[in-house]
Design an enzyme around this catalytic site. Structure first.
Site, PDB file in Angstrom:
ATOM      1  N   ARG A   1       0.827  -1.216   0.000  1.00  0.00           N
ATOM      2  CA  ARG A   1       0.000   0.000   0.000  1.00  0.00           C
ATOM      3  C   ARG A   1       0.862   1.267   0.000  1.00  0.00           C
ATOM      4  NH1 ARG A   1      -3.716   2.611   4.369  1.00  0.00           N
ATOM      5  NH2 ARG A   1      -5.338   3.575   3.085  1.00  0.00           N
TER       6      ARG A   1
ATOM      7  N   HIS B   1       0.359   4.319  -2.622  1.00  0.00           N
ATOM      8  CA  HIS B   1       0.094   5.702  -2.201  1.00  0.00           C
ATOM      9  C   HIS B   1       1.247   6.635  -2.562  1.00  0.00           C
ATOM     10  CE1 HIS B   1      -3.475   5.098   0.752  1.00  0.00           C
ATOM     11  NE2 HIS B   1      -3.541   4.283  -0.268  1.00  0.00           N
TER      12      HIS B   1
HETATM   13  C1  HEM Z   1      -9.349   1.084  -6.040  1.00  0.00           C
HETATM   14  C2  HEM Z   1      -9.218   2.033  -5.146  1.00  0.00           C
HETATM   15  C3  HEM Z   1      -8.757   1.760  -3.742  1.00  0.00           C
HETATM   16  C4  HEM Z   1      -9.377   2.164  -2.614  1.00  0.00           C
HETATM   17  C5  HEM Z   1     -10.628   3.005  -2.512  1.00  0.00           C
HETATM   18  C6  HEM Z   1      -8.618   1.657  -1.501  1.00  0.00           C
HETATM   19  C7  HEM Z   1      -8.915   1.871  -0.177  1.00  0.00           C
HETATM   20  C8  HEM Z   1      -8.301   1.237   0.887  1.00  0.00           C
HETATM   21  C9  HEM Z   1      -8.689   1.389   2.251  1.00  0.00           C
HETATM   22  C10 HEM Z   1      -9.818   2.280   2.761  1.00  0.00           C
HETATM   23  C11 HEM Z   1      -7.881   0.599   2.998  1.00  0.00           C
HETATM   24  C12 HEM Z   1      -7.927   0.427   4.520  1.00  0.00           C
HETATM   25  C13 HEM Z   1      -7.320   1.626   5.190  1.00  0.00           C
HETATM   26  C14 HEM Z   1      -7.725   1.673   6.644  1.00  0.00           C
HETATM   27  O1  HEM Z   1      -7.118   0.981   7.468  1.00  0.00           O
HETATM   28  O2  HEM Z   1      -8.666   2.384   6.940  1.00  0.00           O
HETATM   29  C15 HEM Z   1      -6.975  -0.052   2.105  1.00  0.00           C
HETATM   30  C16 HEM Z   1      -6.002  -0.934   2.501  1.00  0.00           C
HETATM   31  C17 HEM Z   1      -5.132  -1.527   1.625  1.00  0.00           C
HETATM   32  N1  HEM Z   1      -5.014  -1.264   0.277  1.00  0.00           N
HETATM   33 FE1  HEM Z   1      -6.297  -0.211  -0.852  1.00  0.00          FE
HETATM   34  N2  HEM Z   1      -7.557   0.950  -1.972  1.00  0.00           N
HETATM   35  C18 HEM Z   1      -7.603   0.993  -3.329  1.00  0.00           C
HETATM   36  C19 HEM Z   1      -6.673   0.437  -4.198  1.00  0.00           C
HETATM   37  C20 HEM Z   1      -5.569  -0.271  -3.794  1.00  0.00           C
HETATM   38  C21 HEM Z   1      -4.497  -0.680  -4.675  1.00  0.00           C
HETATM   39  C22 HEM Z   1      -4.392  -0.326  -6.162  1.00  0.00           C
HETATM   40  C23 HEM Z   1      -3.618  -1.386  -3.918  1.00  0.00           C
HETATM   41  C24 HEM Z   1      -2.333  -2.047  -4.329  1.00  0.00           C
HETATM   42  C25 HEM Z   1      -2.192  -2.738  -5.429  1.00  0.00           C
HETATM   43  C26 HEM Z   1      -4.131  -1.410  -2.567  1.00  0.00           C
HETATM   44  C27 HEM Z   1      -3.552  -2.058  -1.519  1.00  0.00           C
HETATM   45  C28 HEM Z   1      -4.015  -2.043  -0.223  1.00  0.00           C
HETATM   46  C29 HEM Z   1      -3.468  -2.871   0.844  1.00  0.00           C
HETATM   47  C30 HEM Z   1      -2.381  -3.929   0.672  1.00  0.00           C
HETATM   48  C31 HEM Z   1      -4.143  -2.534   2.012  1.00  0.00           C
HETATM   49  C32 HEM Z   1      -3.897  -3.082   3.421  1.00  0.00           C
HETATM   50  C33 HEM Z   1      -2.801  -2.258   4.093  1.00  0.00           C
HETATM   51  C34 HEM Z   1      -2.385  -2.747   5.466  1.00  0.00           C
HETATM   52  O3  HEM Z   1      -2.856  -3.752   5.959  1.00  0.00           O
HETATM   53  O4  HEM Z   1      -1.531  -2.049   6.071  1.00  0.00           O
HETATM   54  N3  HEM Z   1      -5.301  -0.699  -2.531  1.00  0.00           N
HETATM   55  N4  HEM Z   1      -7.244   0.364   0.817  1.00  0.00           N
END
Ligand code: HEM
Length: 214
Positions: A7, A11
């Site tokens: 992530r 970002h």
């Molecule tokens: C399509 C649009 C996307 C949205 C709206 C989105 C939104 C989010 C949100 C809200 C979270 C949780 C954050 C929290 O703890 O509140 C999250 C976690 C995460 N996102 Fe996304 N995301 C998107 C795309 C992606 C992409 C493109 C990737 C990577 C290829 C990604 C990888 C991750 C990962 C791995 C986590 C978990 C992080 C952790 O456990 O520390 N996301 N995302």
């Protein structure tokens, strides 16, 4: 930690390109991206990047950029979690500036509509197929309650849960994610295999068991 490093790279790349701007702290000339809405209280893994950078500087000073570290850490985290590999060309240069506005505006939010998410990906030169494939990154990692609470209690503003959410799954989520409080309680994005990079993220969605509205 694998998920957090994936992530971090995402970002980083969505704001001013993959230039490690996401790592910069506040200073007299910098407003850190770490305090943006998508990043604050949920972006993790900074200390691991610091450790990698320190080891590299000891072994081979002033050679490997933080932007390259983020790109490699995301790829290697994915592989170690059981996912695919890809070639990472190197030579990214680290940014001297950050953009909190870019971070707030260009990174998709969990309650964005699909057209908005597609628009934000297009700004990065990515298409609909990329939105679908890259969203599969949610096969690992965690989300805070505050990022999906709306789906449990008030999806469209009329006090009703999201109809696309499996009822028993919603009830289980509600136990740890109440109407108020528990904002930072963490839940797996993939309830079936939270630490394994597989295709269950997509299968969960088809079963009404995707965590995020996005
Ligand atoms: C399509 C649009 C996307 C949205 C709206 C989105 C939104 C989010 C949100 C809200 C979270 C949780 C954050 C929290 O703890 O509140 C999250 C976690 C995460 N996102 Fe996304 N995301 C998107 C795309 C992606 C992409 C493109 C990737 C990577 C290829 C990604 C990888 C991750 C990962 C791995 C986590 C978990 C992080 C952790 O456990 O520390 N996301 N995302």
């Amino acid at each position: 930690m694998a998920a957090s490093l994936v992530r971090l790279h995402f970002h980083d790349c969505f704001v001013k390109g993959c230039d490690a701007s996401v790592l910069l702290d506040n200073s007299s000339s910098i407003v850190s991206e770490k305090d943006s809405n998508p990043n604050k209280n949920s972006l993790r893994g900074f200390e691991v990047v610091d450790e990698i950078k320190a080891a590299l500087e000891a072994a081979c000073p002033s050679t490997v950029s933080c932007a390259d570290i983020l790109a490699l850490a995301a790829r290697d985290s994915t592989v170690l979690a059981g996912g695919p590999s890809w070639n990472v060309p190197l030579g990214r240069r680290d940014s001297l500036g950050a953009s909190i506005q870019g971070s707030n505006n260009d990174i998709p939010a969990p309650n964005n509509t699909l057209p908005t998410i597609v628009t934000k990906f297009r700004r990065q030169g990515l298409g609909v197929a990329d939105v679908v494939a890259l969203s599969g990154g949610h096969t690992i990692g965690m989300s805070r309650c505050t990022s999906f609470r709306q789906r449990l209690y008030n999806q469209t503003g009329n006090g009703v849960a999201d109809a696309t959410l499996d009822v028993s799954y919603a009830a289980r989520l509600g136990q740890g994610c109440p109407r108020s409080g528990g904002d930072d309680n963490l839940f797996p994005l993939d309830l079936a295999t939270p630490a394994r990079f597989d295709n269950l993220y997509f299968k969960n969605i088809l079963a009404g068991k995707g965590l995020l509205s996005s």
